[in-house]
Design an enzyme around this catalytic site. Structure first.
Site, PDB file in Angstrom:
ATOM      1  N   CYS A   1      16.806   4.323   3.212  1.00  0.00           N
ATOM      2  CA  CYS A   1      15.717   5.167   2.713  1.00  0.00           C
ATOM      3  C   CYS A   1      14.950   5.621   3.958  1.00  0.00           C
ATOM      4  O   CYS A   1      15.498   5.605   5.054  1.00  0.00           O
ATOM      5  CB  CYS A   1      14.817   4.415   1.726  1.00  0.00           C
TER       6      CYS A   1
ATOM      7  N   CYS B   1       0.813  -1.216   0.000  1.00  0.00           N
ATOM      8  CA  CYS B   1       0.000   0.000   0.000  1.00  0.00           C
ATOM      9  C   CYS B   1       0.846   1.266   0.000  1.00  0.00           C
ATOM     10  O   CYS B   1       0.340   2.350  -0.236  1.00  0.00           O
ATOM     11  CB  CYS B   1      -1.066   0.000   1.075  1.00  0.00           C
TER      12      CYS B   1
END
Lengths: 84, 355
Positions: free
Chosen positions: B318, B181
């Site tokens: 990240c 998602c």
């Protein structure tokens, strides 16, 4: 026959339901088993061939590749989804 | 004193017997996100005796549209800490097991063995397959929930010799097949619906009330308010798992090496030479990065020449550790002679530890 599409298959095809012709006016072979249906759909939407696990329900039952399908069967493509 | 559970114990199907089963049960909820939160709020309110909380993420702004336990004040804090705080206030009788980690093949069996039921409230395939295999090995049932856009899936696997996740989906999809998602989006209210269904299945499973959704996958489509159920059978071979797999990354990919933020910080202190790549967008990078980080956005993933000849280990970071996992996998395939490591938990985790 009408096919309900879920998860990524709905995104690939672009609609929530899909109609597969049951008479051969198109000249294409009409799928008679789940396996043939997969091939039929995969030819039209090659992205579907990439899915490593795709459950197909025939009349609300998980169907193996050799399951015979008829025009009045209710079919659903239910791939795994992962969001949470 | 009025019994706080009287509204449910007065249900004749449930009764004081049902309540006592809840109080004596231990449920592990893996993932404190969109699904985990409603599951926990209800299980905690209804009086499940022990709840295990497992997650290592921090609360981010884009979580707030669906993870309704968290507020703006919680941004940047560990989900585990915030959830524990709020649930303890909601029900002071609950015992909490706190697991400040992600579920990995090294800790899964040890963590799950102490619980009666596992709730899969994760957001990625590798952890879902790991939960399945660990639950099969330990013979524990698990309550599954997963989302895609406006759609949600619910089932109960490995319940009283019932079918498992692999009976439905034998092989794990590759990362490029089915988006999670983060990439695909999810309607804020959907995890609320699916998570509460998971809570209900958990309660039924523990108390023995009703018919548990075993051998049946419930598919809910929020756009049409239509539910579809698909029955499926046990494939006996899927119960024969005796040990976890070497890796839960996808089969055709190389194994992605990972390090925890703690290990990375130790390495940084130790003055061992290394290279750090930051694969976030330019905007994110400009908002703050580690001093030594080289910016290499994920969509332009190609090593600069001098690095491709480097002899140092290359660490990749990240925001949360998801994009860096993709980058690590990709780079490891492109440059098999170099050694890449994904930093688990990413900048989010780094910031909680260094602040």
């Amino acid at each position: 026959m009408t096919i309900l599409l879920f998860g990524i298959t709905k995104d690939i095809v672009g609609t929530a339901t899909l109609s597969v012709p049951t008479s051969s006016i198109t000249g294409r072979k009409i799928p008679k088993t789940v396996k043939e249906l997969k091939q039929f759909l995969g030819d039209t939407y090659p992205e579907l061939n990439k899915l490593s696990s795709l459950a197909i329900a025939v009349n609300n039952d998980y169907a193996e590749d050799d399951r015979i399908i008829n025009s009045y069967d209710e079919i659903a493509l239910i791939p795994p989804v992962s969001g949470g | 004193m009025e019994d706080r559970y009287s509204r449910q114990t007065s249900l004749k199907e449930f009764g004081p017997e049902g309540q006592s089963k809840l109080i004596n049960s231990k449920v592990l909820v893996v993932g404190l996100g969109g699904l985990g939160i409603p599951v926990l709020q209800y299980l905690n309110a209804m009086g499940v005796g022990m709840l295990g909380l497992l997650d290592q993420d921090v609360v981010e702004l884009h979580n707030l549209q669906r993870q309704v336990l968290y507020t703006e004040k919680d941004l940047g804090r560990l989900k585990l800490e915030v959830t524990h705080e709020k649930l303890s206030v909601q029900n002071s009788q609950t015992v909490f097991g706190l697991h400040d980690t992600f579920l990995t093949k090294d800790n899964a069996l040890d963590t799950i063995k102490d619980y009666d039921v596992v709730v899969d409230a994760t957001d990625n395939f590798p952890t879902r397959y790991l939960i399945n295999d660990a639950c099969v090995i330990l013979n524990k049932p698990f309550v599954y929930g997963a989302l895609h856009g406006f759609e949600g899936h619910v089932s109960v696997f490995n319940h009283e010799n019932g079918p498992t996740y692999r009976c439905l989906y034998p092989d794990m999809p590759t990362p490029d097949e089915v988006p999670n998602c983060n990439e695909n989006g999810v309607m804020g209210v959907l995890p609320g619906i699916i998570g509460t269904l998971q809570a209900l299945e958990t309660i039924k499973l523990i108390s023995g009330v009703g018919e548990v959704l075993s051998g049946s996958l419930l598919v809910y489509d929020g756009l049409s308010q239509r539910t579809t159920k698909m029955k499926f059978k046990l494939q006996l071979s899927n119960t024969k798992i005796t040990e976890l797999r070497e890796t839960y990354q996808t089969d055709r990919c190389e194994i992605v090496a990972e390090v925890s933020v703690e290990t990375f910080l130790e390495l940084r202190e130790s003055k061992t030479p290394f290279t750090l790549l930051d694969v976030r967008t330019k905007g994110e990078f400009d908002c703050g990065h580690l001093q030594e980080a080289i910016h290499l956005p994920l969509d332009m993933l190609q090593l600069p020449k001098q690095l491709s000849k480097s002899h140092h280990d290359i660490y990749i970071v990240c925001q949360s550790g998801k994009r860096s996992a993709i980058a690590t996998r990709q780079l490891q395939m492109d440059y098999p002679e170099l050694k890449f490591y994904n930093i688990l938990g990413g900048m989010n985790k780094l910031m909680t530890l260094s602040s």
